[in-house]
Write a protein that holds these residues in place. Sequence first.
Motif, PDB file in Angstrom:
ATOM      1  N   GLU A 185      12.746 -20.272  13.882  1.00 52.17           N
ATOM      2  CA  GLU A 185      12.625 -21.688  14.210  1.00 52.17           C
ATOM      3  C   GLU A 185      12.205 -22.496  12.986  1.00 52.17           C
ATOM      4  N   PHE A 186      11.545 -21.832  12.023  1.00 50.75           N
ATOM      5  CA  PHE A 186      11.159 -22.508  10.789  1.00 50.75           C
ATOM      6  C   PHE A 186      12.351 -22.617   9.844  1.00 50.75           C
ATOM      7  N   SER A 187      13.029 -21.479   9.610  1.00 48.50           N
ATOM      8  CA  SER A 187      14.205 -21.470   8.740  1.00 48.50           C
ATOM      9  C   SER A 187      14.870 -20.105   8.798  1.00 48.50           C
ATOM     10  N   SER A 188      16.098 -20.060   8.318  1.00 50.46           N
ATOM     11  CA  SER A 188      16.826 -18.791   8.276  1.00 50.46           C
ATOM     12  C   SER A 188      16.158 -17.812   7.315  1.00 50.46           C
ATOM     13  N   ILE A 189      15.621 -18.341   6.225  1.00 49.97           N
ATOM     14  CA  ILE A 189      14.954 -17.480   5.247  1.00 49.97           C
ATOM     15  C   ILE A 189      13.683 -16.884   5.842  1.00 49.97           C
ATOM     16  N   SER A 190      12.893 -17.713   6.522  1.00 52.00           N
ATOM     17  CA  SER A 190      11.675 -17.210   7.164  1.00 52.00           C
ATOM     18  C   SER A 190      12.014 -16.131   8.184  1.00 52.00           C
ATOM     19  N   GLY A 191      13.076 -16.360   8.952  1.00 50.31           N
ATOM     20  CA  GLY A 191      13.489 -15.379   9.943  1.00 50.31           C
ATOM     21  C   GLY A 191      13.945 -14.076   9.309  1.00 50.31           C
ATOM     22  N   SER A 192      14.677 -14.176   8.218  1.00 47.84           N
ATOM     23  CA  SER A 192      15.166 -12.985   7.530  1.00 47.84           C
ATOM     24  C   SER A 192      14.007 -12.176   6.933  1.00 47.84           C
ATOM     25  N   ILE A 193      13.077 -12.870   6.302  1.00 41.33           N
ATOM     26  CA  ILE A 193      11.902 -12.190   5.737  1.00 41.33           C
ATOM     27  C   ILE A 193      11.073 -11.570   6.850  1.00 41.33           C
ATOM     28  N   SER A 194      10.951 -12.286   7.969  1.00 39.19           N
ATOM     29  CA  SER A 194      10.211 -11.763   9.110  1.00 39.19           C
ATOM     30  C   SER A 194      10.877 -10.498   9.649  1.00 39.19           C
ATOM     31  N   SER A 195      12.202 -10.471   9.648  1.00 42.09           N
ATOM     32  CA  SER A 195      12.940  -9.296  10.120  1.00 42.09           C
ATOM     33  C   SER A 195      12.624  -8.070   9.274  1.00 42.09           C
ATOM     34  N   ILE A 196      12.680  -8.240   7.952  1.00 45.54           N
ATOM     35  CA  ILE A 196      12.412  -7.107   7.070  1.00 45.54           C
ATOM     36  C   ILE A 196      10.940  -6.713   7.149  1.00 45.54           C
ATOM     37  N   ALA A 197      10.055  -7.694   7.334  1.00 42.38           N
ATOM     38  CA  ALA A 197       8.630  -7.398   7.488  1.00 42.38           C
ATOM     39  C   ALA A 197       8.388  -6.596   8.760  1.00 42.38           C
ATOM     40  N   VAL A 252      22.438  -9.290  10.009  1.00 43.41           N
ATOM     41  CA  VAL A 252      23.329 -10.388   9.599  1.00 43.41           C
ATOM     42  C   VAL A 252      22.590 -11.428   8.753  1.00 43.41           C
ATOM     43  N   PRO A 253      21.480 -12.021   9.257  1.00 41.64           N
ATOM     44  CA  PRO A 253      20.753 -12.966   8.382  1.00 41.64           C
ATOM     45  C   PRO A 253      20.138 -12.297   7.171  1.00 41.64           C
ATOM     46  N   LEU A 254      19.813 -11.003   7.280  1.00 42.71           N
ATOM     47  CA  LEU A 254      19.295 -10.285   6.118  1.00 42.71           C
ATOM     48  C   LEU A 254      20.335 -10.257   5.006  1.00 42.71           C
ATOM     49  N   TYR A 255      21.568  -9.977   5.377  1.00 48.49           N
ATOM     50  CA  TYR A 255      22.656  -9.916   4.402  1.00 48.49           C
ATOM     51  C   TYR A 255      22.903 -11.291   3.765  1.00 48.49           C
ATOM     52  N   LYS A 256      22.839 -12.333   4.597  1.00 45.33           N
ATOM     53  CA  LYS A 256      23.095 -13.682   4.094  1.00 45.33           C
ATOM     54  C   LYS A 256      22.029 -14.134   3.096  1.00 45.33           C
ATOM     55  N   ASN A 257      20.817 -13.591   3.228  1.00 44.88           N
ATOM     56  CA  ASN A 257      19.721 -13.989   2.343  1.00 44.88           C
ATOM     57  C   ASN A 257      19.299 -12.846   1.415  1.00 44.88           C
ATOM     58  N   MET A 258      20.253 -11.996   1.067  1.00 47.16           N
ATOM     59  CA  MET A 258      19.956 -10.830   0.251  1.00 47.16           C
ATOM     60  C   MET A 258      19.373 -11.200  -1.117  1.00 47.16           C
ATOM     61  N   ALA A 259      19.859 -12.276  -1.708  1.00 45.97           N
ATOM     62  CA  ALA A 259      19.372 -12.686  -3.028  1.00 45.97           C
ATOM     63  C   ALA A 259      17.884 -13.029  -2.980  1.00 45.97           C
ATOM     64  N   VAL A 260      17.471 -13.717  -1.923  1.00 46.79           N
ATOM     65  CA  VAL A 260      16.058 -14.084  -1.759  1.00 46.79           C
ATOM     66  C   VAL A 260      15.211 -12.837  -1.541  1.00 46.79           C
ATOM     67  N   LEU A 261      15.739 -11.910  -0.746  1.00 52.99           N
ATOM     68  CA  LEU A 261      15.008 -10.678  -0.459  1.00 52.99           C
ATOM     69  C   LEU A 261      14.783  -9.862  -1.730  1.00 52.99           C
ATOM     70  N   LYS A 262      15.827  -9.756  -2.565  1.00 54.39           N
ATOM     71  CA  LYS A 262      15.705  -8.996  -3.808  1.00 54.39           C
ATOM     72  C   LYS A 262      14.696  -9.646  -4.748  1.00 54.39           C
ATOM     73  N   LYS A 263      14.699 -10.969  -4.795  1.00 52.70           N
ATOM     74  CA  LYS A 263      13.813 -11.694  -5.694  1.00 52.70           C
ATOM     75  C   LYS A 263      12.343 -11.495  -5.329  1.00 52.70           C
TER      76      LYS A 263
END
Length: 227
Positions: A195-207, A75-86
């Motif tokens: 806890e830092f941010s949604s973007i950090s959490g999303s990147i951490s998930s994919i990592a 779910v958060p991965l999808y919400k931050n897909m643009a950041v992930l692609k970049k």
Amino acid sequence: MNLIALGCLAATIAIYMLTKRFYQKVPKLYFTPLLLTPAIVVLSLVLSGIPYESYHEGTHWLSDMIGPATVALAVPLYKNMAVLKKHAFTVLVSVMSGAMVAILSSAWLAKELHLSTEIMESLAPRSATTPIAMAVSQLTGGVPTITALFVLMTGLLGMLIGPVIIRIFRIRNDIARGVLLGTSAHTAGTSKAFEFSSISGSISSIAMILTAFITLLITPWALQWFL
């Protein structure tokens, strides 16, 4: 399910909720629920004399939810897909480097300490999530239960030490924070990253997911260097 098993389930959930509420009021690293809850549960079992078998009977479904919980990270991965692609290339290279260092350093340390081959094979996949790490351990000849313990220790230490490193080196970039915590501390690190941010959490998930796949592919081959 008997009354003891049911009581263990209720107590575990209650302890987690209380420690989480306490952590929200006193946000110190050593009070995080992922560290405090297991400590209280273990102490309670020892003092009460309740065997692990009875505890596991009532609470095994909580660990069974690791899979669905991991899938829910989409779910958060999808919400931050643009950041992930970049930042896809940066994340991929960083995670590959981190995962390989984790595998090779674990095997090297085991060899330098003259640990048995079985322990080396159990230790090498410690940076992957528990299901993947246990599968890799079994594939290479390690002991999955020992691997699970190493995974737990890695996650807790990474969750505790990661924020300290972020603070010391003044890492402000959400991508860097996510890669650091997800690669080094899998699920526990991802929990801290959110806890830092949604973007950090999303990147951490994919990592975390990439680390699991890289560990699965590389570990059997990398261990050949040390055997």
